[in-house]
Design an enzyme around this catalytic site. Structure first.
Site, PDB file in Angstrom:
ATOM      1  N   LYS A   6      -9.403   6.022  -4.021  1.00 16.16           N
ATOM      2  CA  LYS A   6      -8.569   4.603  -3.856  1.00 16.16           C
ATOM      3  C   LYS A   6      -9.080   3.496  -3.564  1.00 16.16           C
ATOM      4  O   LYS A   6      -8.756   2.150  -3.795  1.00 16.16           O
ATOM      5  CB  LYS A   6      -6.996   5.858  -3.469  1.00 16.16           C
ATOM      6  CG  LYS A   6      -5.941   4.339  -3.770  1.00 16.16           C
ATOM      7  CD  LYS A   6      -5.828   3.928  -4.815  1.00 16.16           C
ATOM      8  CE  LYS A   6      -4.648   3.149  -5.164  1.00 16.16           C
ATOM      9  NZ  LYS A   6      -3.302   3.312  -4.352  1.00 16.16           N
ATOM     10  N   LYS A  51      -4.375  -5.576   1.095  1.00 15.94           N
ATOM     11  CA  LYS A  51      -4.581  -4.226   2.298  1.00 15.94           C
ATOM     12  C   LYS A  51      -5.681  -2.901   1.530  1.00 15.94           C
ATOM     13  O   LYS A  51      -6.528  -2.420   2.517  1.00 15.94           O
ATOM     14  CB  LYS A  51      -3.228  -3.836   2.515  1.00 15.94           C
ATOM     15  CG  LYS A  51      -3.299  -2.700   3.043  1.00 15.94           C
ATOM     16  CD  LYS A  51      -2.125  -1.466   3.377  1.00 15.94           C
ATOM     17  CE  LYS A  51      -2.611  -1.098   1.830  1.00 15.94           C
ATOM     18  NZ  LYS A  51      -1.437   0.314   1.783  1.00 15.94           N
TER      19      LYS A  51
END
Length: 294
Positions: free
Chosen positions: A174, A243
């Site tokens: 991811k 992030k």
């Protein structure tokens, strides 16, 4: 996993709410937990059972889905101050669908295993629209039998389920995907910015890119509706993108690999999030790139 078995869903945010609602619509018995009263009300309106705390949600549940901002929060809710794992029966399975740090996921897996609780990581890609449709791409890492146990639940939320390998591999994939996606968006925005300055029409720039070798997800799905229009409303926050890219860069560092582009990209997105605010839409990276900076 049968539809009669209770599922706890922790985190009813922008992505979590439609994902949990898809489970309800698919016939699963779901208890959803979130600190936001508005989120709990929205989940209840979708037919779910809403509770305030994670411990309430997981009590007696055979499976727990977490959709939270980062690895630290997931760990805190389950084995830290939240202590929700203490309410889980032996043999329960946690499915962490958050975007977390791969090695932190493995640490959490070890802690849960000592309690007799399993863990797989299954982060998603596709955004809010595909969460609502139940067509997310899901990257699942961990024990293969545990993934198969969770497959009916995952299939209710996603169209494509990829088994990526050992625990943490889904979270690694991811982060790497979002790094590539973010790089494509930056390249597309810079091309748009320079082209406009030269006198090219914005619509023409996008149309040419989309039938040429520069085509990518951002040119196809983000430039016209969110950047050229200046709506900047794709539904994914710039702080979350920053992030995820930092997670990818940190992973490279932890593996001892030189990945200078990842490091530079992480710094760029962190600076943009600081200037624009972490809640700004990630397509507003265009505004940051076009702004005068030292």
């Amino acid at each position: 996993m049968s539809e009669a078995e209770p599922i706890a869903f922790i985190g009813l945010g922008m992505m979590g709410l439609p994902m949990a609602s898809r489970l309800v619509a698919s016939g699963f018995d779901v208890r959803g937990a979130d600190l936001s009263e508005a989120s709990r009300a929205a989940f209840a309106a979708a037919g779910g059972r809403a509770v305030e705390t994670a411990s309430e949600a997981v009590s007696g549940a055979s499976m727990v889905v977490t959709m939270l901002p980062n690895a630290a929060i997931v760990a805190d809710v389950l084995v830290g101050s939240g202590g929700a794992a203490a309410s889980l029966p032996p043999g329960a399975l946690v499915v962490d669908m958050s975007s977390s740090a791969p090695f932190k996921t493995r640490e959490l897996g070890d802690k849960l295993a000592k309690r007799g609780v399993g863990l797989i990581d299954a982060p998603v890609s596709g955004g809010v629209s595909r969460a609502k449709e139940g067509t997310l791409a899901i990257m699942a890492g961990g024990d293969s039998a545990a993934i198969e146990r969770a497959r009916p639940v995952l299939s209710a939320m996603g169209k494509s389920i990829f088994v990526t390998g050992l625990l943490g591999s889904g979270h690694a994939m991811k982060a790497l995907n979002n790094y590539v996606s973010a790089s494509g968006l930056v390249a597309a925005c810079e091309a748009l910015m320079v082209g406009r300055a030269f006198g090219l029409d914005a619509e023409t720039i996008v149309d040419v890119l989309n039938v040429s070798t520069g085509r990518n997800n951002s040119t196809e799905t983000k430039l016209k509706p969110f950047v050229v229009s200046e709506s900047f409303a794709s539904g994914f926050a710039i702080g979350l993108m920053a992030k995820d890219i930092r997670t990818a860069a940190d992973l490279a560092d932890e593996l001892g690999l030189p990945a200078s582009e990842m490091s530079q990209s992480a710094a760029l997105w962190e600076q943009a999030a600081q200037m624009l605010g972490k809640g700004a839409d990630h397509t507003e990276i265009y505004r940051y790139l076009a702004s005068p900076r030292q």
